[in-house]
Design an enzyme around this catalytic site. Structure first.
Site, short mmCIF file in Angstrom:
data_model
loop_
_atom_site.label_atom_id
_atom_site.label_comp_id
_atom_site.label_asym_id
_atom_site.label_seq_id
_atom_site.Cartn_x
_atom_site.Cartn_y
_atom_site.Cartn_z
N ASP A 295 0.82 -1.21 0.00
CA ASP A 295 0.00 0.00 0.00
C ASP A 295 0.86 1.27 0.00
O ASP A 295 1.78 1.39 0.82
CB ASP A 295 -0.87 -0.04 1.27
CG ASP A 295 -2.01 0.95 1.25
OD1 ASP A 295 -2.92 0.80 0.43
OD2 ASP A 295 -1.98 1.90 2.07
N ASP B 204 -10.50 1.21 -5.02
CA ASP B 204 -10.41 2.68 -4.89
C ASP B 204 -10.94 3.42 -6.10
O ASP B 204 -10.89 4.65 -6.14
CB ASP B 204 -8.94 3.10 -4.72
CG ASP B 204 -8.33 2.64 -3.41
OD1 ASP B 204 -9.09 2.43 -2.44
OD2 ASP B 204 -7.10 2.50 -3.37
O1 TEU Z 1 -4.75 3.92 -1.68
C1 TEU Z 1 -3.88 4.95 -1.93
C2 TEU Z 1 -4.29 6.09 -2.77
O2 TEU Z 1 -3.47 6.94 -2.98
C3 TEU Z 1 -5.60 6.35 -3.33
O3 TEU Z 1 -6.13 5.37 -4.09
C4 TEU Z 1 -6.48 6.96 -2.31
O4 TEU Z 1 -6.80 6.07 -1.29
C5 TEU Z 1 -7.75 7.50 -2.82
O5 TEU Z 1 -8.48 6.51 -3.49
C6 TEU Z 1 -7.56 8.72 -3.65
O6 TEU Z 1 -8.77 9.13 -4.09
C7 TEU Z 1 -4.42 2.97 -0.71
C8 TEU Z 1 -5.54 1.98 -0.55
O7 TEU Z 1 -5.70 1.27 -1.75
C9 TEU Z 1 -6.76 2.70 -0.11
O8 TEU Z 1 -7.89 1.87 -0.06
C10 TEU Z 1 -6.48 3.30 1.24
O9 TEU Z 1 -7.55 4.10 1.64
C11 TEU Z 1 -5.20 4.13 1.24
O10 TEU Z 1 -4.12 3.55 0.54
C12 TEU Z 1 -4.73 4.31 2.66
O11 TEU Z 1 -4.25 3.11 3.16
#
Ligand code: TEU
Ligand code: CA
Length: 562
Positions: free
Chosen positions: A201, A333
């Site tokens: 992540d 996401d």
């Molecule tokens: O996502 C990281 C990220 O930068 C983006 O996708 C963000 O969460 C968001 O969608 C921007 O609009 C990761 C994970 O995939 C996400 O589910 C988490 O919320 C985030 O990290 C925090 O851990």
């Protein structure tokens, strides 16, 4: 042309977001029991690897991306014993398991943070990022990804801590060697348990410039999204090389690592994925899922198809000599692929879902399938702001209200981009709760499940599911999908999407009409005799005989010569 020197170049990964996959105990929330009941679905589809989004103990402020114990399973999702059974069940079926590694931040309820915030002298204080106020306010102008400042004042100790995401997700201090060692030990513990790798992540956020300088100001914004200056910080490559040494070196198994990297450039991605550097096997880049964003993700612009195509082609070319691409249309996401990049009108839905799959799986890289994508699942028809559950959307709506913005326009944008679109339950059948649960689902089932579901597609010729299954089989059977050189064709055409792949002995053509209007394409005579490997439409001739190809709406095909 590169030889196929790694098993994952011919593999396809399937992502499970456990909360929304299948619920075995009737509480309305998906769980490990539900996954164990559907392993046949994955095996039928033919995927090689399963990436499991977080199942660790968590207060669930960000649906499990806020972890309070890295070495256990949240009772919401089941038990460690069930996770062991999942590992065994997948291995028995020839599949492997990737765990989600979330180590940019922990939950504020993790014992490490509880200790760190207990006093300025606590031995774990330095495990997180604490700074004094600046002029009585936050230490800098960074905004959280989930609205507001990225800094939270801890009243008891009088300092601010950094949280790039929710205030319940404090960022770890990767400058501290003990933090890194604790994470590596945890990773080794999971490998010893039998898992086969990690999806990492926001891994390119770990290393931060220690001066915590302001991001360039944006007019009218108090807090600024600083991810462009945080991404790929000064010690990133060092940290990943150290992780490889400390965690993976000396083990026999061929593990898989994929780094999620918002804001990563092609130049950096080549370095991260160059096998000689021992960092990660592949990265998730964000360029193609940002093309329809304006100043921020909530400013939805609509899709520029030429820009989308050119972006993906640029990544194909940039990582051709060194490095390796991950290929994805959506995940937990992102909005649903068919609604965002295809055409989810029922008349075009199936063909466009299949066409998108054809394009992505025809490229060079490792394809990822997000749960429900193999069925062509669509965005949810959100009708009011109170239907959103995701912390990102909920906080954004508070901003819309607080700032007196146009609510109709804001809701329209949220419908297009909100993460909850991807998080409605997987549609297994046409019954009231889509076969997801016997209880009340935590997020409503999409009303289209009456006709869009797995039961209606598995084993049905021409279905989206069977098309994905065929795409996955082709990658396994034909090395050219993994090692063929990529070249774009017709790169400025807004509807036609075409490219070739070639090796010393074969040539492959991937061509799609991404629109409702039938089109003709001139191929010249170089493709005479090429045979159809797969098409989206029934009745497509088995062989290419003329230099001219007629494509129906959302007609996509793969031809092989040699
Ligand atoms: O996502 C990281 C990220 O930068 C983006 O996708 C963000 O969460 C968001 O969608 C921007 O609009 C990761 C994970 O995939 C996400 O589910 C988490 O919320 C985030 O990290 C925090 O851990
Ligand atoms: Ca459950």
């Amino acid at each position: 042309m590169n030889a196929i020197d790694a098993w994952w170049k011919q593999a396809v990964v399937y992502q499970i977001y456990p909360r929304s996959f299948a619920d075995a105990n009737g509480d309305g929330i998906g769980d490990l029991g539900g996954i164990l009941e559907h392993l046949d679905h994955l095996q039928t589809l033919g995927v090689d690897v399963v990436w499991l989004s977080p199942i660790y103990p968590s207060p669930q402020a960000d649906n499990g991306y806020d972890i309070s114990d890295y070495q256990d399973v949240d009772p919401l999702f089941g038990t460690l014993e069930q996770l062991d059974r999942l590992i065994t069940g997948l291995h028995e079926r020839g599949m492997t398991l990737l765990m989600d590694l979330v180590v940019n931040h922990t939950s504020d309820e993790h014992p490490w943070f509880a200790a760190a915030r207990s006093s300025r002298d606590d031995p774990k204080r330095d495990w997180y990022l604490w700074r004094d106020a600046r002029d009585g306010a936050e230490p800098n102008n960074w905004g959280s990804f989930f609205s507001g400042s990225a800094w939270e004042l801890d009243a008891r100790t009088g300092q601010y801590y950094l949280h790039l995401f929710d205030r319940k997700q404090p960022d770890l201090n990767w400058e501290n060697r003990q933090v890194r060692e604790a994470v590596y030990a945890m990773m080794r513990w999971w490998l010893d348990r039998g898992v086969d790798g990690f999806r990492m992540d926001v891994i390119n956020f770990l290393s931060k410039e220690q001066d915590f300088a302001d991001a360039p100001p944006v007019a009218g914004e108090r807090y600024v999204n600083a991810f462009a200056m945080i991404a790929d910080g000064p010690r990133m490559h060092e940290f990943l090389q150290e992780m490889t040494r400390e965690v993976f070196q000396g083990r026999d198994e061929q593990y898989l690592t994929v780094g999620e990297m918002p804001g990563v450039t092609t130049q950096e991605a080549v370095l991260y994925t160059d096998p000689a550097r021992h960092e990660v096997d592949m990265v998730f880049q964000f360029e193609h899922v940002s093309i329809d964003h304006g100043a921020n993700k909530w400013d939805y612009l609509g899709l520029d198809r030429v820009a989308l195509k050119q972006s993906l082609h640029r990544w194909q070319v940039a990582l051709a000599e060194r490095g390796w691409n991950s290929l994805y249309w959506d995940n937990h996401d992102q909005p649903r692929a068919v609604s965002r990049f295809g055409d989810d009108d029922p008349a075009y839905w199936a063909a466009s879902a299949k066409a998108l799959g054809t394009i992505l799986h025809g490229m060079r890289g490792t394809p990822y399938v997000y749960q429900g994508e193999e069925l062509g699942m669509r965005n949810f028809p959100f009708a009011s702001p109170d239907q959103f559950r995701d912390v990102e959307a909920v906080n954004h709506w508070k901003d819309v209200l607080a700032q007196g913005r146009d609510q109709g326009a804001a809701l329209r944008d949220m419908r297009a981009v909100a993460r909850d679109n991807a998080r409605t339950p997987v549609q297994w059948d046409a019954t009231a709760t889509a076969g997801f649960t016997t209880g009340t689902p935590w997020l409503p089932v999409n009303p289209d499940h009456t006709w869009l579901n797995a039961a209606a597609q598995v084993g049905q010729d021409g279905s989206v599911f069977e098309h994905y299954r065929a795409l996955i089989r082709l990658r396994h059977e034909h090395a050219i999908f993994a090692d063929g050189d990529f070249a774009g064709v017709l790169e400025n055409d807004p509807e036609l999407w075409a490219f070739t792949r070639s090796t010393d002995t074969q040539r492959m053509l991937v061509v799609a009409n991404c629109g409702r209007t039938p089109r003709e394409i001139e191929l010249g005579d170089g493709w005479t005799g090429a045979r159809l490997l797969l098409g989206t439409h029934e009745g497509t001739a088995d062989e290419l005989r003329e230099g001219r190809l007629g494509l129906a709406a959302w007609d996509a095909r793969i031809y092989l010569l040699g």
